[in-house]
Write a protein that holds these residues in place. Sequence first.
Motif, PDB file in Angstrom:
ATOM      1  N   LEU A 181       0.862  -1.180   0.000  1.00  0.00           N
ATOM      2  CA  LEU A 181       0.000   0.000   0.000  1.00  0.00           C
ATOM      3  C   LEU A 181       0.901   1.233   0.000  1.00  0.00           C
ATOM      4  O   LEU A 181       1.727   1.403   0.894  1.00  0.00           O
ATOM      5  CB  LEU A 181      -0.874  -0.004   1.255  1.00  0.00           C
ATOM      6  CG  LEU A 181      -1.760   1.235   1.476  1.00  0.00           C
ATOM      7  CD1 LEU A 181      -2.839   1.337   0.412  1.00  0.00           C
ATOM      8  CD2 LEU A 181      -2.391   1.184   2.874  1.00  0.00           C
ATOM      9  N   PHE A 182       0.780   2.082  -1.015  1.00  0.00           N
ATOM     10  CA  PHE A 182       1.655   3.243  -1.075  1.00  0.00           C
ATOM     11  C   PHE A 182       0.922   4.570  -0.979  1.00  0.00           C
ATOM     12  O   PHE A 182       1.548   5.622  -0.886  1.00  0.00           O
ATOM     13  CB  PHE A 182       2.512   3.223  -2.355  1.00  0.00           C
ATOM     14  CG  PHE A 182       1.752   3.437  -3.644  1.00  0.00           C
ATOM     15  CD1 PHE A 182       1.517   4.714  -4.129  1.00  0.00           C
ATOM     16  CD2 PHE A 182       1.284   2.350  -4.367  1.00  0.00           C
ATOM     17  CE1 PHE A 182       0.830   4.909  -5.322  1.00  0.00           C
ATOM     18  CE2 PHE A 182       0.597   2.548  -5.556  1.00  0.00           C
ATOM     19  CZ  PHE A 182       0.364   3.819  -6.038  1.00  0.00           C
ATOM     20  N   ASP A 183      -0.428   4.571  -0.964  1.00  0.00           N
ATOM     21  CA  ASP A 183      -1.130   5.851  -0.863  1.00  0.00           C
ATOM     22  C   ASP A 183      -2.530   5.618  -0.320  1.00  0.00           C
ATOM     23  O   ASP A 183      -3.202   4.628  -0.676  1.00  0.00           O
ATOM     24  CB  ASP A 183      -1.215   6.540  -2.222  1.00  0.00           C
ATOM     25  CG  ASP A 183      -1.832   7.937  -2.107  1.00  0.00           C
ATOM     26  OD1 ASP A 183      -1.360   8.720  -1.264  1.00  0.00           O
ATOM     27  OD2 ASP A 183      -2.801   8.221  -2.829  1.00  0.00           O
ATOM     28  N   VAL A 184      -2.955   6.527   0.564  1.00  0.00           N
ATOM     29  CA  VAL A 184      -4.329   6.575   1.063  1.00  0.00           C
ATOM     30  C   VAL A 184      -4.823   8.000   0.847  1.00  0.00           C
ATOM     31  O   VAL A 184      -4.161   8.955   1.280  1.00  0.00           O
ATOM     32  CB  VAL A 184      -4.400   6.195   2.561  1.00  0.00           C
ATOM     33  CG1 VAL A 184      -5.830   6.291   3.052  1.00  0.00           C
ATOM     34  CG2 VAL A 184      -3.842   4.797   2.803  1.00  0.00           C
ATOM     35  N   PHE A 185      -5.987   8.149   0.170  1.00  0.00           N
ATOM     36  CA  PHE A 185      -6.478   9.479  -0.182  1.00  0.00           C
ATOM     37  C   PHE A 185      -7.946   9.586   0.181  1.00  0.00           C
ATOM     38  O   PHE A 185      -8.743   8.676  -0.078  1.00  0.00           O
ATOM     39  CB  PHE A 185      -6.293   9.726  -1.697  1.00  0.00           C
ATOM     40  CG  PHE A 185      -6.922  11.011  -2.177  1.00  0.00           C
ATOM     41  CD1 PHE A 185      -6.319  12.236  -1.925  1.00  0.00           C
ATOM     42  CD2 PHE A 185      -8.137  10.997  -2.863  1.00  0.00           C
ATOM     43  CE1 PHE A 185      -6.910  13.414  -2.360  1.00  0.00           C
ATOM     44  CE2 PHE A 185      -8.729  12.168  -3.300  1.00  0.00           C
ATOM     45  CZ  PHE A 185      -8.110  13.388  -3.048  1.00  0.00           C
ATOM     46  N   THR A 186      -8.303  10.699   0.825  1.00  0.00           N
ATOM     47  CA  THR A 186      -9.712  11.011   1.093  1.00  0.00           C
ATOM     48  C   THR A 186      -9.945  12.450   0.657  1.00  0.00           C
ATOM     49  O   THR A 186      -9.064  13.293   0.752  1.00  0.00           O
ATOM     50  CB  THR A 186     -10.023  10.870   2.596  1.00  0.00           C
ATOM     51  OG1 THR A 186      -9.160  11.710   3.351  1.00  0.00           O
ATOM     52  CG2 THR A 186      -9.870   9.433   3.068  1.00  0.00           C
ATOM     53  N   GLY A 187     -11.132  12.713   0.159  1.00  0.00           N
ATOM     54  CA  GLY A 187     -11.438  14.060  -0.323  1.00  0.00           C
ATOM     55  C   GLY A 187     -12.608  14.036  -1.293  1.00  0.00           C
ATOM     56  O   GLY A 187     -13.272  13.006  -1.495  1.00  0.00           O
ATOM     57  N   GLU A 188     -12.825  15.168  -1.886  1.00  0.00           N
ATOM     58  CA  GLU A 188     -13.979  15.281  -2.786  1.00  0.00           C
ATOM     59  C   GLU A 188     -13.851  14.330  -3.962  1.00  0.00           C
ATOM     60  O   GLU A 188     -14.852  13.780  -4.443  1.00  0.00           O
ATOM     61  CB  GLU A 188     -14.096  16.727  -3.291  1.00  0.00           C
ATOM     62  CG  GLU A 188     -14.436  17.744  -2.200  1.00  0.00           C
ATOM     63  CD  GLU A 188     -14.592  19.142  -2.762  1.00  0.00           C
ATOM     64  OE1 GLU A 188     -14.467  19.295  -3.999  1.00  0.00           O
ATOM     65  OE2 GLU A 188     -14.827  20.074  -1.971  1.00  0.00           O
ATOM     66  N   GLN A 189     -12.632  14.142  -4.468  1.00  0.00           N
ATOM     67  CA  GLN A 189     -12.468  13.275  -5.633  1.00  0.00           C
ATOM     68  C   GLN A 189     -12.787  11.822  -5.318  1.00  0.00           C
ATOM     69  O   GLN A 189     -13.221  11.067  -6.197  1.00  0.00           O
ATOM     70  CB  GLN A 189     -11.042  13.391  -6.170  1.00  0.00           C
ATOM     71  CG  GLN A 189     -10.728  14.777  -6.740  1.00  0.00           C
ATOM     72  CD  GLN A 189      -9.304  14.878  -7.236  1.00  0.00           C
ATOM     73  OE1 GLN A 189      -8.477  14.038  -6.920  1.00  0.00           O
ATOM     74  NE2 GLN A 189      -9.012  15.913  -8.004  1.00  0.00           N
ATOM     75  N   ALA A 190     -12.565  11.429  -4.054  1.00  0.00           N
ATOM     76  CA  ALA A 190     -12.885  10.051  -3.671  1.00  0.00           C
ATOM     77  C   ALA A 190     -14.374   9.881  -3.393  1.00  0.00           C
ATOM     78  O   ALA A 190     -14.928   8.789  -3.547  1.00  0.00           O
ATOM     79  CB  ALA A 190     -12.092   9.655  -2.438  1.00  0.00           C
ATOM     80  N   GLY A 191     -15.055  10.984  -3.030  1.00  0.00           N
ATOM     81  CA  GLY A 191     -16.472  10.913  -2.727  1.00  0.00           C
ATOM     82  C   GLY A 191     -16.732  10.949  -1.238  1.00  0.00           C
ATOM     83  O   GLY A 191     -15.862  10.609  -0.429  1.00  0.00           O
ATOM     84  N   ALA A 192     -17.930  11.374  -0.880  1.00  0.00           N
ATOM     85  CA  ALA A 192     -18.297  11.465   0.531  1.00  0.00           C
ATOM     86  C   ALA A 192     -18.350  10.070   1.145  1.00  0.00           C
ATOM     87  O   ALA A 192     -18.960   9.151   0.586  1.00  0.00           O
ATOM     88  CB  ALA A 192     -19.647  12.161   0.672  1.00  0.00           C
ATOM     89  N   GLY A 193     -17.710   9.910   2.308  1.00  0.00           N
ATOM     90  CA  GLY A 193     -17.710   8.627   3.010  1.00  0.00           C
ATOM     91  C   GLY A 193     -16.878   7.571   2.318  1.00  0.00           C
ATOM     92  O   GLY A 193     -17.020   6.377   2.623  1.00  0.00           O
ATOM     93  N   LYS A 194     -16.014   7.997   1.404  1.00  0.00           N
ATOM     94  CA  LYS A 194     -15.175   7.063   0.658  1.00  0.00           C
ATOM     95  C   LYS A 194     -13.700   7.377   0.894  1.00  0.00           C
ATOM     96  O   LYS A 194     -13.334   8.458   1.349  1.00  0.00           O
ATOM     97  CB  LYS A 194     -15.476   7.151  -0.842  1.00  0.00           C
ATOM     98  CG  LYS A 194     -16.918   6.866  -1.225  1.00  0.00           C
ATOM     99  CD  LYS A 194     -17.265   5.390  -1.076  1.00  0.00           C
ATOM    100  CE  LYS A 194     -18.675   5.099  -1.597  1.00  0.00           C
ATOM    101  NZ  LYS A 194     -19.017   3.666  -1.501  1.00  0.00           N
ATOM    102  N   LYS A 195     -12.822   6.435   0.535  1.00  0.00           N
ATOM    103  CA  LYS A 195     -11.386   6.658   0.538  1.00  0.00           C
ATOM    104  C   LYS A 195     -10.770   5.858  -0.596  1.00  0.00           C
ATOM    105  O   LYS A 195     -11.335   4.868  -1.072  1.00  0.00           O
ATOM    106  CB  LYS A 195     -10.762   6.235   1.867  1.00  0.00           C
ATOM    107  CG  LYS A 195     -10.876   4.759   2.206  1.00  0.00           C
ATOM    108  CD  LYS A 195     -10.271   4.478   3.574  1.00  0.00           C
ATOM    109  CE  LYS A 195     -10.460   3.011   3.965  1.00  0.00           C
ATOM    110  NZ  LYS A 195      -9.921   2.705   5.307  1.00  0.00           N
ATOM    111  N   SER A 196      -9.613   6.339  -1.038  1.00  0.00           N
ATOM    112  CA  SER A 196      -8.903   5.688  -2.133  1.00  0.00           C
ATOM    113  C   SER A 196      -7.661   5.010  -1.580  1.00  0.00           C
ATOM    114  O   SER A 196      -6.877   5.629  -0.872  1.00  0.00           O
ATOM    115  CB  SER A 196      -8.495   6.715  -3.194  1.00  0.00           C
ATOM    116  OG  SER A 196      -7.633   6.129  -4.141  1.00  0.00           O
ATOM    117  N   LEU A 197      -7.497   3.727  -1.916  1.00  0.00           N
ATOM    118  CA  LEU A 197      -6.334   2.949  -1.510  1.00  0.00           C
ATOM    119  C   LEU A 197      -5.564   2.554  -2.757  1.00  0.00           C
ATOM    120  O   LEU A 197      -6.114   1.910  -3.658  1.00  0.00           O
ATOM    121  CB  LEU A 197      -6.747   1.696  -0.744  1.00  0.00           C
ATOM    122  CG  LEU A 197      -7.621   1.901   0.512  1.00  0.00           C
ATOM    123  CD1 LEU A 197      -8.035   0.569   1.103  1.00  0.00           C
ATOM    124  CD2 LEU A 197      -6.873   2.730   1.540  1.00  0.00           C
ATOM    125  N   ALA A 198      -4.291   2.952  -2.825  1.00  0.00           N
ATOM    126  CA  ALA A 198      -3.471   2.653  -3.998  1.00  0.00           C
ATOM    127  C   ALA A 198      -2.418   1.620  -3.631  1.00  0.00           C
ATOM    128  O   ALA A 198      -1.709   1.777  -2.626  1.00  0.00           O
ATOM    129  CB  ALA A 198      -2.806   3.923  -4.515  1.00  0.00           C
TER     130      ALA A 198
END
Length: 836
Positions: free
Chosen positions: A780-797
């Motif tokens: 796992l090299f990145d965790v992103f939360t914000g408007e681009q990921a969506g409300a109540g969501k997170k991005s795991l790369a």
Amino acid sequence: MRVPLSWLREYVDLPAGETGRDVAARLVRAGLEVETVEQLGTDIKGPLVVGEVLSIEELSGFKKPIRHCFLNVGTANGTGEPQEIVCGATNFQVGDKVVVILPGGVLPGPFPISARQTYGHTSAGMICSARELGMGDDHNGIIVLPPEYEAGTDALELLQLVDEVLDIAVTPDRGYCLSMRGVAREAAAAYGLPLADPALLDVPPANAYGYLVKVADPVGCDRFVARTVTGVDPGAKSPIWLQRRLQKAGIRPISLAVDITNYVMLEVGQPLHAYDRNRVDGPIQVRRAEAGETLTTLDGVKRKLSAEDLLICDNSGPIGLAGVMGGASTEILDPVVDAETGAVTGTTEIIVEAAHFEPVAIARAAKRHKLPSEASKRFERGVDPEAARAAAQRAVDLLVLIAGGTAEAGVTDIAAPHPVRTIPIDADLPDRVAGAEYGRETVARRLQEVGCSVVGADVLEVTPPSWRPDLTDPYDLAEEVIRLEGYDNVPARMPVTPPGRGLSEAQRFHRRVGVALAGAGYVEINAYPFVGDASFDGLGLDADDARRRTVKLVNPLNDAEPGLRTTLLPGLLGALRRNVGRGNTDLAIFETGTVFLPKAEPKVAPRLPVDRRPTEEQLAELNAALPDQPRRVAVALTGERLPSGWWGKGAPSGWADAVEAARVVAAAAGVELTVRQAQYAPWHPGRCAELLVGEEVVGHAGELHPRVVKALHLPERTSAMEIDLDLLFEDGRRVSGPPVSAYPVATQDVALIVDAGVHAADVESALREGAGELLESLRLFDVFTGEQAGAGKKSLAYTLRFRAADRTLTADEASAARASAVAVAGERTGAVLRGA
């Protein structure tokens, strides 16, 4: 134990030419630890004589008292004329006998003495104090001798200034050597000479006329002897020979009664205590303390007593802490001289106590009250219970001889029955242990020199003496024979050892863990395994937390830490705090060690035999009584993980580093570690990771709770990890290196959108399963939360590395494996590709 050689010669007729170093060598050969041999008086050169003060002229006009004196020194000055000396001391008067060093003499320093002009007069010599002669630290005034000594007498011999003192470090099993009697016995055996035992005295039997004593605790006090002396001269002082022996042994002379009890303690090994009979209210009682009782001891401190304290009492309450220190209410009074009549008042009737107390009770009391004493030092090592009668008699004899007292006919001797201990030993056991040939006669003779009674032929029936409680089994007796015959006579032979199998797999694993953490930048420490309630309070553990239930020590080093650790964190964080307090602020430390988990139903461990290997049943019984002792590893971090410098700003350590340390340990074990969010003290509830292997929790890691950091005085953001090594290695797996492929790796990145409540560990597990056997590693090299990921969501790369062992993967094969991984992650966790 300081042993003056002149005193030792009183009990053993040592060869005339033997020096202190010669005697020390013999005692060392017999197993005693002689640390130093001090030469006394070698730096003093006479003439040093007794002088009689003939006249004193007080000189005025100076900032301090100055006295111009004339003294009769006999013919020591060669003329017989009075000696003129200027002195600044004021504690003597005309007619007193003092110690004078004449011109040509040398005092310790060296300080040569010559005639000189001072304060307008000639001073041909010096009147000496105890400190100037090396007799002690007393420099309040010069030495005033008893009047019976003639002027001109050689003071070097009178004061016994020239001597040798052996300083012996007595080990706990040799308590009998804390006496001249014990050391003399060892010296007699070492030289093969007879012993003049100072405890062999004619002692009258117990009768009904002695002072009334009641022993309510016969376990704590199994012997109590009391004798009474009346008509004691309160103004009597300790003679010079008695004072000098005490001083050489390291004890300061105080008063006659106290000096006699100390002298007999040094001579026989039995601590004594003297009471002023007129200040004792009714019968003497020996009992345990009651709730709320206090005692003011001889040092003037009022002490709150514990229910475990063994006391000496009278009708008024406690008058002594048994075996440790007496009470102030019954102490011997200092003599008081009436200024008009010259009459001396003070203690005239003395009760002498010689008792035997249980060693553990005395040791705990002395430690509990922080009151170590010469008496407690001996009682806690074991005192000869049969020496009490002789010691009391010796003290009575000295009081009668020196203080002019009268010994009352009454003798109190309360003794609990002692079973006779007999130890059977094969006559050739010392031969077999040492690999030497001693023979039955030598074995019997050496055991008799120790004080044992010996009967029998091939099998000896040995009864140890009362002063050797440490002799409990045949191998103790064999050791006595071997040491007295000389360890240097034991033949040196290389042992024949069976071929070894090297380290076990568990040992290899523990070493791998240490090497892996050291390679990751951690420094290993070893902390004490003792904990108390304060340790758990600092960690913020709940009252019902299982880690608060500890194995208690019977005799803890520190009463505040009576238990064995159930977690490595208290000691590790304590080491971290001490280092930070000393300016070492960037730290990464670790410890591996056992913790001790008490069993639900504690059992008493059996006493195993020492003359043969225990049976399997005995070993199983012993193991069943021991607490569970899993091995764990823990790390603690604070400060910068990567240092700052000219190259730029460093990186602070944090919870992720603690989790990574757990991954390093798991890699050394060859297991796959799953990391999941959890709440577990003492970690921060939002920054705590639960470490799992399969579905089993093996440890925790993360940032410590702010309250814990504050309570333990640690830097902010301190992180820690603890993991159970036995759970990682419970299947005894062998760890091998990873397979090496000659074919290139295919790297694929994937970014997935999941609900904020989905654990990254669950997504990772699903990706691994879906990718199949071609997956080499996943990170796992990145965790992103914000408007681009969506409300109540997170991005795991994630980065996925694919490799085959037998071929070069095509782009289609790598993409297919990636797609399969994403599909399984979608099914399991609802993950979707970002941007899809």
